[in-house]
Design an enzyme around this catalytic site. Structure first.
Site, PDB file in Angstrom:
ATOM      1  N   LYS A 281      65.153 100.707  78.381  1.00  0.00           N
ATOM      2  CA  LYS A 281      65.653  99.332  78.388  1.00  0.00           C
ATOM      3  C   LYS A 281      64.588  98.440  79.034  1.00  0.00           C
ATOM      4  O   LYS A 281      64.012  98.822  80.056  1.00  0.00           O
ATOM      5  CB  LYS A 281      66.965  99.257  79.186  1.00  0.00           C
ATOM      6  CG  LYS A 281      68.145  99.852  78.446  1.00  0.00           C
ATOM      7  CD  LYS A 281      69.440  99.613  79.179  1.00  0.00           C
ATOM      8  CE  LYS A 281      70.610 100.294  78.476  1.00  0.00           C
ATOM      9  NZ  LYS A 281      70.941  99.710  77.168  1.00  0.00           N
ATOM     10  N   ARG A 354      77.438 107.407  72.138  1.00  0.00           N
ATOM     11  CA  ARG A 354      78.103 108.019  70.984  1.00  0.00           C
ATOM     12  C   ARG A 354      77.861 109.521  70.922  1.00  0.00           C
ATOM     13  O   ARG A 354      78.679 110.276  70.409  1.00  0.00           O
ATOM     14  CB  ARG A 354      77.641 107.311  69.698  1.00  0.00           C
ATOM     15  CG  ARG A 354      76.180 107.399  69.409  1.00  0.00           C
ATOM     16  CD  ARG A 354      75.693 106.323  68.459  1.00  0.00           C
ATOM     17  NE  ARG A 354      75.741 104.983  69.059  1.00  0.00           N
ATOM     18  CZ  ARG A 354      75.471 103.858  68.407  1.00  0.00           C
ATOM     19  NH1 ARG A 354      75.117 103.873  67.148  1.00  0.00           N
ATOM     20  NH2 ARG A 354      75.543 102.692  69.024  1.00  0.00           N
TER      21      ARG A 354
END
Ligand code: BES
Ligand code: ZN
Ligand code: ZN
Length: 507
Positions: A281, A354
């Protein structure tokens, strides 16, 4: 400063329920809608009150508090708490007003208060009103100061002062229910606030074991070794670079006579910190301690369900992993295999939630054959762009479950909004060298891509078509924390705890 092994919830006041009229309270809080002509019982007939009521249209805005002091005799303080327009009155208005009242009572250092509500519409009367008042007061009552050190808290941490809350019997029943649920929300929020150098997967798993003992839940842990045996490639990959190994925690509430029932399965994303991994990030992940909120809210919901002794079997599974960079960390281009045999090429290590959820969903549905599954996850930044911070995105393959969730969300003040999912979106997640990739090469429909990916894992095996187990995916990336609002101070919200309780109570 080293806090104890498990942080306790800190609050401004220890709220204690009491029956109205038991003792003269320090304060009375009168909740009034605008345009109220006659002051209800409890409100003194002073000129000040009359003047206030005369200005009622503008000065009784929802959540606005007017303190009226009457000297030393008890009650020395009357709070007139605005509820705004009667026609627009909702449980949320009551929550916001109660939150404002709590802050005013705290400032006034009142130790006891009688709550008086103006005549409320039937849908908001008695228990519902009591519950909403408890929601508002407890949400505003939460704070997190466990790490305030020398400068912020030079003395020993002060013990919260009791605030005894008097209400008529029917309201009090709802108020007590609200307090029980609030314990779950407080747990979720405390865990969410706990920093990632403390609340790693191991800490959270131990917390769950401890919580289970206290609250009558069953707890088991699938540790890294067991996860390897079960082939949980998603959970293992995401947690491979973490400071403690990844694991899955299973909490079960099975009241007498329900052991053989198909349970409701709750699943939560518990990424204790999300750096993005090698798809790092740009800001290093500031705020990503909240990437465990889905899991913390499932833990809090399980506590609340046990507190209320709901007559329904419920299983909560949380996938815990720390998404870090390290020699052992997973990479882009890796191909992994999940517990259900589905393979996945990693195209972005920042789409990690996920992968953790996939193993939880596949294992949970195969093992427990649930009647319904609801997962909570801070899955995508895209859902924040789409829906903001007040409404969560929901994808659901079953109309009955969807309607139940929407209704529960409305009642609890934790609303959800449906977004679409069909085979076109599911195809976006198919890859060349593996069954799936975790992020499609295009940026479009990011939140839907997340839901589409998960749809390959809610069933006994990798389903070819839409899964048949009623399943809802709730993306709480926007709603899991607030910048500060009427109800709560800046930080995690526990979004999903009250919603889940309402959902299960209504089943
Ligand atoms: N934890 C983030 C999602 C998130 C973003 C939560 C902002 C809260 C606030 C998640 O793991 C993530 O990074 N998602 C990516 C997915 C993308 C790489 C496919 C995103 O949303 O950009
Ligand atoms: Zn991520
Ligand atoms: Zn994440």
């Amino acid at each position: 400063m080293m806090p104890g092994p498990y942080l306790e919830t800190r609050m401004y006041r220890r709220i204690k329920p009491a029956t109205a009229g038991q003792a003269k309270p320090d304060a009375v809080a009168v909740f009034l809608t605008a345009k109220t002509k006659t002051p209800p019982a409890g409100l003194p007939q002073t000129d000040e009150v009359k003047a206030l009521l005369a200005r009622a249209t503008t000065s009784l805005d929802a959540g606005k508090v007017h303190p009226l002091y009457h000297g030393k005799a008890k009650p020395g303080l009357t709070l007139v708490v605005g509820l705004g327009d009667k026609a627009k009155l909702s449980a949320d208005t009551l929550r916001q007003a109660a939150a404002a009242a709590l802050r005013a009572l705290d400032t006034a250092k009142a130790k006891s208060v009688q709550l008086v509500t103006d005549a409320l519409p039937a849908k908001l009367a008695n228990e519902t009103a009591g519950n909403a008042l408890a929601d508002g007061m407890t949400l505003a009552n939460f704070t997190f100061d466990a790490y305030h050190g020398r400068t912020k808290r030079p003395d020993k941490p002060s013990k919260p002062i009791d605030l005894s809350v008097q209400l008529p019997a029917a309201e009090l029943r709802g108020f007590k229910r609200g307090l029980k649920v609030a314990e779950g929300s407080d747990t979720a929020r405390t865990l969410a606030c706990t920093p990632p150098n403390v609340a790693n997967p191991k800490y959270v798993a131990n917390y769950c074991k401890n919580l289970a003992k206290k609250s009558g839940l069953k707890c088991s842990v699938i540790d890294q070794t067991k996860a390897k045996q079960l082939g949980m490639g998603g959970l293992l990959a995401v947690g491979a670079g973490g400071s403690t190994p990844p694991c899955m925690v299973i909490l079960e509430w099975a009241p007498a006579g329900t052991a053989k029932d198909a349970p409701v399965l709750l699943v939560g994303k518990g990424v204790t910190f999300d750096t993005g991994g090698y798809s790092l990030k740009p800001d290093g992940g500031k705020g990503m301690k909240y990437d465990k909120c889905g899991a913390m809210n499932v833990i809090g919901a399980m506590q609340a369900i046990a507190n209320l002794k709901l007559k329904r079997r419920v299983v909560g599974i949380v996938g815990l992993a720390e998404n870090m960079i390290d020699t052992h960390a997973y990479r882009v281009d890796d191909i992994i295999t999940f517990g259900n045999g589905v393979t996945c090429e990693i195209t972005n290590t920042d789409a990690e939630g996920r992968l953790v959820l996939a193993d939880c969903l596949a294992y949970g549905t195969k093992t427990y054959k649930p009647a319904a599954v609801v997962d909570y996850a801070t899955l995508t930044g895209g859902v924040v762009v789409a829906l903001g911070k007040k409404i969560a995105g929901v994808w659901c393959n079953d109309t009955k479950l969807l309607r139940a969730l929407e209704k529960a969300g409305e009642t609890a003040g934790e609303p959800v909004w449906q977004l679409p999912l069909n085979d076109d979106y599911r195809k976006m997640m198919q890859a060349k060298h593996a069954d799936l990739h975790n992020s499609a090469p295009v940026r479009e429909a990011h939140p839907i891509q997340g839901a589409a990916f998960l749809s390959y894992f809610v069933g006994t095996d990798a389903p070819k078509n839409m899964p048949t187990t009623p399943w809802a995916h709730v993306d709480i990336a926007g709603t899991s924390n607030t910048d500060g609002c009427t109800l709560m101070e800046k930080g995690p919200t526990g979004f999903g705890v009250r919603l889940t309780v309402e959902l299960i109570a209504g089943m």
